[in-house]
Design an enzyme around this catalytic site. Structure first.
Site, PDB file in Angstrom:
ATOM      1  N   HIS A 146       0.622  -1.103   0.320  1.00 47.06           N
ATOM      2  CA  HIS A 146       0.096   0.288  -0.055  1.00 47.06           C
ATOM      3  C   HIS A 146       1.139   1.155  -0.116  1.00 47.06           C
ATOM      4  O   HIS A 146       1.820   1.468   0.619  1.00 47.06           O
ATOM      5  CB  HIS A 146      -0.975   0.062   1.380  1.00 47.06           C
ATOM      6  CG  HIS A 146      -1.847  -1.217   1.062  1.00 47.06           C
ATOM      7  ND1 HIS A 146      -3.319  -1.209   0.596  1.00 47.06           N
ATOM      8  CD2 HIS A 146      -1.651  -2.624   1.712  1.00 47.06           C
ATOM      9  CE1 HIS A 146      -3.881  -2.045   0.963  1.00 47.06           C
ATOM     10  NE2 HIS A 146      -2.986  -3.515   1.772  1.00 47.06           N
ATOM     11  N   ASN A 170      -6.467   0.730  -3.201  1.00 46.85           N
ATOM     12  CA  ASN A 170      -7.733   1.679  -2.217  1.00 46.85           C
ATOM     13  C   ASN A 170      -7.075   2.547  -1.249  1.00 46.85           C
ATOM     14  O   ASN A 170      -6.889   3.064  -0.576  1.00 46.85           O
ATOM     15  CB  ASN A 170      -7.253   0.655  -0.743  1.00 46.85           C
ATOM     16  CG  ASN A 170      -6.505   0.249  -0.139  1.00 46.85           C
ATOM     17  OD1 ASN A 170      -5.380  -0.185  -0.667  1.00 46.85           O
ATOM     18  ND2 ASN A 170      -6.119  -0.483   1.111  1.00 46.85           N
ATOM     19  N   ASP A 196      -8.547  -5.294  -1.965  1.00 45.86           N
ATOM     20  CA  ASP A 196      -8.304  -5.095  -1.830  1.00 45.86           C
ATOM     21  C   ASP A 196      -8.687  -4.711   0.332  1.00 45.86           C
ATOM     22  O   ASP A 196      -8.554  -2.824  -0.017  1.00 45.86           O
ATOM     23  CB  ASP A 196      -6.555  -5.615  -1.434  1.00 45.86           C
ATOM     24  CG  ASP A 196      -5.469  -5.744   0.100  1.00 45.86           C
ATOM     25  OD1 ASP A 196      -6.241  -6.806   0.419  1.00 45.86           O
ATOM     26  OD2 ASP A 196      -5.052  -5.218   0.623  1.00 45.86           O
ATOM     27  N   HIS A 229      -8.804 -10.874  -0.906  1.00 45.52           N
ATOM     28  CA  HIS A 229      -8.855 -10.153   0.449  1.00 45.52           C
ATOM     29  C   HIS A 229      -9.620 -11.143   0.668  1.00 45.52           C
ATOM     30  O   HIS A 229     -10.807 -10.571   0.585  1.00 45.52           O
ATOM     31  CB  HIS A 229      -8.712  -8.863   1.098  1.00 45.52           C
ATOM     32  CG  HIS A 229      -9.110  -8.790   2.162  1.00 45.52           C
ATOM     33  ND1 HIS A 229      -8.012  -7.610   3.014  1.00 45.52           N
ATOM     34  CD2 HIS A 229      -9.742  -8.825   3.150  1.00 45.52           C
ATOM     35  CE1 HIS A 229      -8.024  -7.713   4.489  1.00 45.52           C
ATOM     36  NE2 HIS A 229      -9.529  -7.872   4.386  1.00 45.52           N
ATOM     37  N   HIS A 278      -2.593 -12.751   0.878  1.00 38.98           N
ATOM     38  CA  HIS A 278      -2.487 -13.017   2.275  1.00 38.98           C
ATOM     39  C   HIS A 278      -2.497 -14.065   2.938  1.00 38.98           C
ATOM     40  O   HIS A 278      -3.966 -13.998   4.345  1.00 38.98           O
ATOM     41  CB  HIS A 278      -2.585 -12.109   3.399  1.00 38.98           C
ATOM     42  CG  HIS A 278      -3.665 -10.788   2.836  1.00 38.98           C
ATOM     43  ND1 HIS A 278      -5.197 -11.321   3.168  1.00 38.98           N
ATOM     44  CD2 HIS A 278      -3.789  -9.469   2.724  1.00 38.98           C
ATOM     45  CE1 HIS A 278      -5.788 -10.368   3.009  1.00 38.98           C
ATOM     46  NE2 HIS A 278      -4.926  -8.893   2.690  1.00 38.98           N
ATOM     47  N   ASP A 335       2.371  -7.232   2.191  1.00 40.97           N
ATOM     48  CA  ASP A 335       0.858  -6.305   2.470  1.00 40.97           C
ATOM     49  C   ASP A 335       1.615  -4.938   3.091  1.00 40.97           C
ATOM     50  O   ASP A 335       0.755  -5.211   4.645  1.00 40.97           O
ATOM     51  CB  ASP A 335       0.441  -7.611   3.242  1.00 40.97           C
ATOM     52  CG  ASP A 335      -1.189  -6.173   3.573  1.00 40.97           C
ATOM     53  OD1 ASP A 335      -1.325  -5.307   3.171  1.00 40.97           O
ATOM     54  OD2 ASP A 335      -2.091  -6.706   4.252  1.00 40.97           O
ATOM     55  N   HIS A 368       0.878   3.392   8.805  1.00 43.97           N
ATOM     56  CA  HIS A 368      -0.306   4.433   8.740  1.00 43.97           C
ATOM     57  C   HIS A 368       0.194   5.713   9.769  1.00 43.97           C
ATOM     58  O   HIS A 368       1.337   4.932  10.299  1.00 43.97           O
ATOM     59  CB  HIS A 368      -0.964   3.074   9.899  1.00 43.97           C
ATOM     60  CG  HIS A 368      -1.891   2.614   9.504  1.00 43.97           C
ATOM     61  ND1 HIS A 368      -3.160   3.546   8.240  1.00 43.97           N
ATOM     62  CD2 HIS A 368      -1.984   1.116   9.055  1.00 43.97           C
ATOM     63  CE1 HIS A 368      -3.926   1.950   7.580  1.00 43.97           C
ATOM     64  NE2 HIS A 368      -2.916   1.159   8.013  1.00 43.97           N
ATOM     65  N   PHE A 402      -6.254  -1.336  10.771  1.00 43.79           N
ATOM     66  CA  PHE A 402      -4.967  -2.365  10.609  1.00 43.79           C
ATOM     67  C   PHE A 402      -4.101  -1.967   9.767  1.00 43.79           C
ATOM     68  O   PHE A 402      -4.507  -1.149   8.871  1.00 43.79           O
ATOM     69  CB  PHE A 402      -6.060  -3.283   9.430  1.00 43.79           C
ATOM     70  CG  PHE A 402      -7.780  -3.962  10.947  1.00 43.79           C
ATOM     71  CD1 PHE A 402      -7.325  -4.993  11.080  1.00 43.79           C
ATOM     72  CD2 PHE A 402      -8.986  -3.026  10.341  1.00 43.79           C
ATOM     73  CE1 PHE A 402      -8.811  -6.228  11.869  1.00 43.79           C
ATOM     74  CE2 PHE A 402     -10.096  -4.103  10.995  1.00 43.79           C
ATOM     75  CZ  PHE A 402      -9.515  -5.413  12.226  1.00 43.79           C
ATOM     76  N   GLY A 403      -3.111  -2.723  10.026  1.00 43.73           N
ATOM     77  CA  GLY A 403      -1.708  -3.004   9.061  1.00 43.73           C
ATOM     78  C   GLY A 403      -0.861  -2.185   9.701  1.00 43.73           C
ATOM     79  O   GLY A 403      -1.163  -1.983  10.577  1.00 43.73           O
TER      80      GLY A 403
HETATM   81  C1  NCD Z   1      -4.897  -2.527   4.574  1.00 42.75           C
HETATM   82  C2  NCD Z   1      -4.661  -1.555   4.355  1.00 42.75           C
HETATM   83  O1  NCD Z   1      -4.147  -1.077   5.346  1.00 42.75           O
HETATM   84  O2  NCD Z   1      -4.507  -0.803   3.566  1.00 42.75           O
HETATM   85  N1  NCD Z   1      -3.961  -3.335   6.148  1.00 42.75           N
HETATM   86  C3  NCD Z   1      -4.113  -4.149   6.306  1.00 42.75           C
HETATM   87  O3  NCD Z   1      -4.138  -4.419   7.866  1.00 42.75           O
HETATM   88  N2  NCD Z   1      -3.632  -5.062   5.534  1.00 42.75           N
HETATM   89  C4  NCD Z   1      -5.523  -3.281   3.664  1.00 42.75           C
HETATM   90  C5  NCD Z   1      -6.212  -5.004   3.934  1.00 42.75           C
HETATM   91  O4  NCD Z   1      -5.845  -5.420   3.770  1.00 42.75           O
HETATM   92  O5  NCD Z   1      -6.954  -5.233   5.243  1.00 42.75           O
END
Ligand code: NCD
Length: 453
Positions: free
Chosen positions: A73, A105, A163, A190, A243, A329, A333, A347-348
């Protein structure tokens, strides 16, 4: 023999060359001229070298084709406070990745030609590694109607994915898979049946219970994988499963492969190395709860970190080839989105800069060979991307000189202050790793040189 003076010539001297595409694992030399591999094989004598060739001593290091990442991302356009193409590609280079595929995304999502062209143009202007956009499966990632898949293919996307969300509607998924037969590009899904985990933020299990958090059962992933495998079988279309995180998922793919279903798969470094108890904030140590935190939001990720049995099954699947490749992945953030309660956190995980160090633990423990690890970071993802990527996954003479040099034994401690990524969201902060990228070349140019060397 090359004799003319060439200021662009580089000789990487004496590394262990691991080039699984050519079945090579031996000490040798790599000669690069004009951005291409001239030779990557037995040691060269001075008479074989062009004048002015720059030597790079690499005894004790591994030289491999630059890693290819199918899933990251870069957050641009729209979320530049989390990452940009400039920072994300530098983070990739620090991780040894020379080709990366970015998920759509963004805001706006990459569901049309203009949005894809914007990413490609910024990558050319500001990126230091190759960037290949992935287009949306559905318009706006809303899951209601298919995006213009043909227009996206013409714009140069390498796959399709919503995704961050699955393609929820099975009929749309069926249609999309049918289109892959003409388009020749995979649908990367996903897989998570959200109705099985309303509000779920981590794996269902004892750690979630202890933290009082709603869990995500393995069945949420497996139910959708089973659906998608059935649809791939029905249509003959090309399914890529993003994943994988559960033992059951590996078993489903194994069975489908035996039936000849057209499916490829990936697994992330964190799902191969971390378990759900890391969410308790003590970095996986067994004493429980004595660490500095009561919980660690940097462990919050889709799909969630799971149990030891799942990790072991994923490693086994990676080793025996049921899982084609490792994908990061990389999901950076900003700090504020993680400095909140576990339930509110984004999430990430920011993965690029720790990927190799955490994966090398599998090699040091004898769970996979170095050659298999490199295969899953090069040949495996190139196979998913198609024949035009083959030359990016090998050191064969004539290929672009995308090369990573790494020290397989260097001990270091993760310090997110050193990250090129804007995302410092990793549970590995302060953790000791063994194995570190030293130099990364794209087309013979150094795009990362480690400060420790
Ligand atoms: C991803 C994101 O932050 O774009 N986050 C993650 O936890 N892998 C998107 C996603 O796959 O949910």
């Amino acid at each position: 023999m090359l004799t003319s003076a060439d200021p662009d010539s580089i000789l990487i001297q004496g590394p262990r060359i691991v080039d699984p595409g050519r079945g090579m694992d031996a000490i040798g030399d790599i000669l690069i001229t004009g951005g291409k591999i001239v030779s990557a094989g037995p040691r060269l004598s001075p008479a074989d070298l062009p004048e002015g060739c720059r030597p790079i001593p690499a005894n004790g290091m591994v030289a491999a084709p630059g890693f290819i990442d199918l899933h990251c991302h870069l957050r641009e356009p729209g979320y530049e406070y989390k990452e940009t193409i400039a920072t994300g590609t530098r983070a990739a280079a620090r991780g040894g990745f020379t080709s990366i595929c970015c998920m759509p995304n963004t805001d706006p999502p990459l569901d049309n030609e203009a949005a894809v062209a914007l990413v490609q143009q910024r990558a050319r202007a500001e990126g230091v590694v190759r960037v290949f956009p992935i287009g949306c499966v559905t318009k706006g990632r809303r899951g209601k109607e298919l995006a213009e898949l043909e227009e996206l293919a013409a714009a140069g996307v390498v796959a399709y994915s919503d995704d961050g969300d699955p393609v929820y509607d099975p009929n749309l998924m069926r249609l999309a898979l049918t289109y892959t037969l003409d388009l020749g590009l995979p649908i990367s899904n996903h897989c998570q049946e959200h109705r099985l985990c309303p509000g779920g933020v981590m794996a269902e299990g004892w750690a979630a219970t202890r933290l009082g958090l709603p869990g995500i059962p393995a069945a949420a992933e497996e139910a959708m994988i089973a659906r998608d495998l059935a649809l791939a079988e029905l249509t003959g279309g090309w399914l890529h499963l993003a994943h994988l995180s559960t033992a059951g998922a590996v078993a489903l793919v194994r069975q489908a492969r035996e039936r000849g279903v057209s499916v490829t798969t990936e697994v992330c470094p964190h799902h191969l190395s971390l378990t759900d108890d890391w969410a308790l904030g003590y970095q996986g140590t067994p004493d429980g709860g004595s660490g500095p935190l009561n919980y660690d939001t940097s462990t919050k990720v889709y799909p969630p970190l799971r149990g030891r049995q799942d990790v072991d099954a994923l490693i086994e699947g990676l080793a025996d080839g049921v899982i084609d490749c490792i994908a990061t992945d990389h999901a950076p953030h900003e700090a504020a989105s993680k400095q909140v309660t576990y339930q509110e956190a984004a999430f990430g995980i920011s993965v690029f800069e720790t990927a190799l160090g955490s994966l090398m633990a599998l090699v040091h423990r004898g769970q996979i060979s170095l050659s298999t690890l490199v295969d899953r970071l090069t040949v495996g993802p190139a196979r998913v991307l198609g024949p035009s990527f083959e030359e990016l996954a090998t050191l064969h003479p004539g290929s672009p000189a995308d090369v990573v040099l790494f020290d397989p034994d260097l001990d270091w401690v993760v310090d997110t202050g050193e990250f090129a990524s804007k995302g410092r969201n990793t549970p590995l902060e302060g953790v000791a790793l063994k194995g570190r990228v030293v130099t990364t070349f794209v087309e013979g140019k150094v795009v990362h040189q480690d400060s420790l060397y």
